[in-house]
Enzyme design. Structure first.
Site, PDB file in Angstrom:
ATOM      1  N   CYS A  11       0.864  -1.190   0.160  1.00  0.00           N
ATOM      2  CA  CYS A  11       0.033  -0.033  -0.110  1.00  0.00           C
ATOM      3  C   CYS A  11       0.847   1.300  -0.078  1.00  0.00           C
ATOM      4  O   CYS A  11       0.086   2.475  -0.192  1.00  0.00           O
ATOM      5  CB  CYS A  11      -0.786  -0.179   1.120  1.00  0.00           C
ATOM      6  N   CYS A  56     -13.997   0.062   8.419  1.00  0.00           N
ATOM      7  CA  CYS A  56     -13.233  -0.673   7.321  1.00  0.00           C
ATOM      8  C   CYS A  56     -13.334   0.440   6.271  1.00  0.00           C
ATOM      9  O   CYS A  56     -14.409   0.856   5.694  1.00  0.00           O
ATOM     10  CB  CYS A  56     -13.671  -1.947   6.883  1.00  0.00           C
ATOM     11  N   LYS A  96     -10.756   6.276   4.456  1.00  0.00           N
ATOM     12  CA  LYS A  96     -11.985   5.826   4.925  1.00  0.00           C
ATOM     13  C   LYS A  96     -13.070   6.315   3.957  1.00  0.00           C
ATOM     14  O   LYS A  96     -14.305   5.708   3.641  1.00  0.00           O
ATOM     15  CB  LYS A  96     -12.430   6.401   6.400  1.00  0.00           C
ATOM     16  N   HIS A 113      -9.333   2.870  -0.993  1.00  0.00           N
ATOM     17  CA  HIS A 113      -7.814   2.355  -1.215  1.00  0.00           C
ATOM     18  C   HIS A 113      -7.484   1.832  -2.652  1.00  0.00           C
ATOM     19  O   HIS A 113      -7.105   0.799  -2.705  1.00  0.00           O
ATOM     20  CB  HIS A 113      -7.459   1.632  -0.080  1.00  0.00           C
TER      21      HIS A 113
END
Length: 401
Positions: A88, A213, A340, A344
């Site tokens: 990431c 999540c 959030k 992502h």
């Protein structure tokens, strides 16, 4: 003796696509969208770009393994282009390549672009892919929500935090980020939520619920960097420079030995210490203005506050609930909505974070602009799981500050 890169590299221009479910666009479309904004912001012709780095995390799903899609998609002038991938942290890794190239004197102007096109894969989360036989042994049956839920319970046990207090604190993290993201036209999720909604949401991995999540998204972000001298010669009066850029990668300590208790991120603490030294920061809680951290899960953001040495050990819950990290607090975190609300798209996230800090420092963040003029801004990416990961940190601010 290495002296670091403080004030050796200036950000000439940045761009960012709209993040979301971009069904009608491919990865190249997203690259172009971010690049067009960046090159216009930089005020140069693309013929000035001498080298480029492409960050993408799951390349099999969209751009493939080479860097050619960046070169052809942007019609770059037959320059060296390198694709990088580091979980990431891939977007920040691309930024690191471009920044180091300029800092070393290898080129005058360099480009970093991160992109990911994930929604077309059909997965509800990140697509599954083999990471190699050794990782398969370490990560057998592991899931991201399950691993970060373990982080939450380890933190709670170590610091004696009650289950309900931790749940409320991480709910506040999500509520705060959604309130910020609602003001951002480029965010994927722009809905305001309440603490009650978060607390009563379906559990994904105890204690993490649905709103703890981050989601999956499509997006791209881009930076063009040069030397401060060239930026000044191009007429840039308000020059933003890179103060520090650090990367720390797990060495096996967390997963293979008993010295780690599972309540924090070793790599973040190491990278933070290095970055603060490089930037000349001795009191991060007092000297940093804004931060963007890797909030893949709400508890990740909370724990990271301590790993960055901003909240004292065991005090992040109190700081979060006191509003220290709110948009109108002492040190806003995720003032743009964070992972959030953006989701992502792996390769884009790190550069998207830097993009927001860039806008805030220049006073160009619109409705979400921080009222108090920011000085030093930090971004943090965390790739992998708590027990085996990559951490990348950047710090940017005005030249000479």
């Amino acid at each position: 003796m290495a002296s670091g890169i403080k004030d050796k590299v200036a950000i000439l221009g940045m761009g960012c696509s709209r993040f979301g479910e971009r069904w009608n666009d491919n990865a190249e479309d997203l690259m172009v969208e971010a690049f067009v904004e960046a090159i216009a912001d930089a005020g140069i012709d693309k013929s000035r770009i001498e080298a480029a780095w492409l960050g993408t995390g799951i390349e099999e799903q969209h751009v493939g393994k080479s860097a050619v899609p960046l070169s052809t998609g942007l019609r770059l002038p037959n320059i060296p282009v390198t694709r990088v991938e580091n979980y990431c942290a891939s977007g920040t890794e691309a930024f690191r390549g471009a920044v180091y190239a300029v800092a070393s004197g290898a080129c005058d102007v360099a480009l970093a672009l991160g992109v990911e096109k994930l929604k077309d894969t059909g997965y509800g989360g990140l697509p599954q892919r083999n990471r190699g036989s050794v990782n398969d042994l370490f990560w057998a049956n592991a899931s991201a929500p399950g691993s970060f839920a373990q982080l939450a319970t380890a933190y709670r046990a170590k610091h004696g935090v009650s289950a309900i207090d931790l749940k409320r604190a991480i709910a506040h993290v999500s509520v705060k980020s959604h309130a910020n993201g609602a003001k951002n036209p480029k965010a994927h999720l722009r809905n305001i939520i309440t603490e009650e909604t978060v607390m009563n949401a379906p559990i994904i991995a105890e204690p993490l619920g649905l709103y703890d999540c981050c989601g999956v998204s499509d997006g791209a972000a881009c930076a063009i960097v040069t030397t401060p001298e060239i930026a000044r010669a191009l007429g840039k009066a308000d020059i933003l420079s890179v103060k520090a850029l650090q990367l720390a990668v797990s060495n096996g300590f967390e997963a293979q030995y008993n010295g780690w208790d599972g309540s924090h991120f070793v790599t973040t603490r190491v990278a933070a210490q290095r970055a603060y030294k490089e930037a000349g920061i001795t009191r991060p809680r007092d000297q940093l203005s804004l931060i963007e951290v890797h909030d893949c899960f709400s508890v990740t953001e909370l724990v990271t506050m301590e790993d960055l040495f901003i909240s004292a050990e065991g005090q992040a819950v109190t700081d979060v609930m006191d509003g220290f990290y709110d948009a109108d607090g002492t040190m806003p975190c995720q003032i743009d909505g964070g992972l959030k609300c953006f989701g992502h798209p792996i390769g884009a996230s790190g550069l998207r974070m830097i993009y927001e800090m860039y806008l805030q420092l220049l006073g160009r963040a619109g409705e979400r602009q921080r009222a108090k003029e920011p000085s030093l801004c930090l971004t943090h990416n965390l790739g992998g799981f708590p027990h085996q990961n990559v951490c990348a940190l950047s710090i940017i601010g005005r030249l000479g500050v």
